[in-house]
Design a protein around this motif. Structure first.
Motif, mmCIF file in Angstrom:
data_model
loop_
_atom_site.group_PDB
_atom_site.id
_atom_site.type_symbol
_atom_site.label_atom_id
_atom_site.label_comp_id
_atom_site.label_asym_id
_atom_site.label_seq_id
_atom_site.Cartn_x
_atom_site.Cartn_y
_atom_site.Cartn_z
ATOM 1 N N LYS A 84 30.753 20.022 -23.350
ATOM 2 C CA LYS A 84 30.847 20.526 -21.979
ATOM 3 C C LYS A 84 30.247 21.925 -21.849
ATOM 4 O O LYS A 84 29.869 22.338 -20.753
ATOM 5 C CB LYS A 84 32.307 20.536 -21.526
ATOM 6 N N GLU A 112 28.614 11.536 -29.021
ATOM 7 C CA GLU A 112 27.760 12.707 -28.793
ATOM 8 C C GLU A 112 26.713 12.781 -29.904
ATOM 9 O O GLU A 112 26.790 13.613 -30.811
ATOM 10 C CB GLU A 112 28.598 13.991 -28.768
ATOM 11 N N ALA A 130 33.947 16.841 -27.606
ATOM 12 C CA ALA A 130 33.773 16.707 -26.155
ATOM 13 C C ALA A 130 33.852 18.069 -25.470
ATOM 14 O O ALA A 130 33.117 18.345 -24.513
ATOM 15 C CB ALA A 130 34.837 15.763 -25.592
ATOM 16 N N SER A 131 34.750 18.923 -25.948
ATOM 17 C CA SER A 131 34.882 20.263 -25.371
ATOM 18 C C SER A 131 33.615 21.079 -25.588
ATOM 19 O O SER A 131 33.133 21.767 -24.682
ATOM 20 C CB SER A 131 36.085 20.982 -25.986
#
Length: 232
Positions: free
Chosen positions: A105, A186, A101-102
């Protein structure tokens, strides 16, 4: 803790563990009779082993009509649920989800970093294997290279199935994504990572002219299918 004890107890039995490996690698539904015949055990013993594996959620079952009349027969397949053990307890799935997730971003830069890391990791898997087996890359036949790819892939969760090989073309696929949970969150990032990892392995063993993914499970295909053209 109760589930941890159940899993370790169930898989500590050598026959039961072998049954689980057989079903997970076969990727097709099996019956009690299939397991009884494969492992030369009584059907009641096979049924007990399968029930234990279903209890710890590494297998799942469904009833299927046999076409011979009578009641539907029970069939077993690998479960899509992930069973994770760690001592002391650690949630590495959470860590991986937060990491992906990081990177997501960061957009394009995050994707690029993930792909580069996957590619380098794929390359790094090959040389230690060659060294540990006293193998020289320049002396390997294509069959030996394919065997190495298959063994390394299996060790990290990909079971590769070859559909065609000749002097300069290799087609292969895998049916179960080893990081399915992250791929659902993702998909583009995880697929990019997988492709780069596999490509790194191939380009360490071969001179690769083309490495192409033809089908993708994210797009509702049954497998992830690849076509690779090599020059040696």
């Amino acid at each position: 803790m109760d589930m941890t004890l159940k899993v370790t107890s169930a898989l500590s039995d050598p026959t039961r563990y072998s049954i689980y490996l057989f079903i997970s690698e076969r990727k097709q539904e099996v019956s009690v009779q299939d397991i009884a015949e494969e492992f030369h055990i009584h059907p009641n013993v096979a049924r007990l082993h399968l029930a234990k594996l279903e209890e710890i959620r590494v297998l799942q079952s469904e009833y299927v009509k046999t076409g011979k009349g009578g009641r539907p027969g029970k069939r077993y397949i690998p479960s899509e649920e992930v069973v994770q053990l760690s001592f002391p307890p650690r949630d590495f799935r959470l860590l991986s989800s937060l990491t992906i997730a990081s990177l997501a971003k960061l957009g394009e830069e995050g994707f690029k970093a993930l792909v580069e890391t996957g590619y380098e990791y794929g390359k790094s898997l090959v040389n230690p294997y060659l060294q540990s087996h006293n193998l020289s890359l320049i002396e390997l036949s294509q069959a030996e290279k394919l065997h190495i790819l298959s063994e390394i892939s299996t060790s990290i969760g990909f079971t590769l199935d070859e559909s065609m090989t000749d002097a300069d073309q290799i087609k292969f696929h895998y049916d179960h994504c080893p990081f399915n949970e992250n791929a659902q969150l993702e998909p583009m990032f995880i697929c990019g990572l997988h492709n780069a990892l596999l490509k790194g392995m191939f380009e360490t063993l071969y001179s690769v002219e083309e490495f192409k993914q033809e089908e993708n499970m994210i797009n509702d295909c049954s497998t992830c299918r690849y076509h690779v053209i090599v020059t040696n």
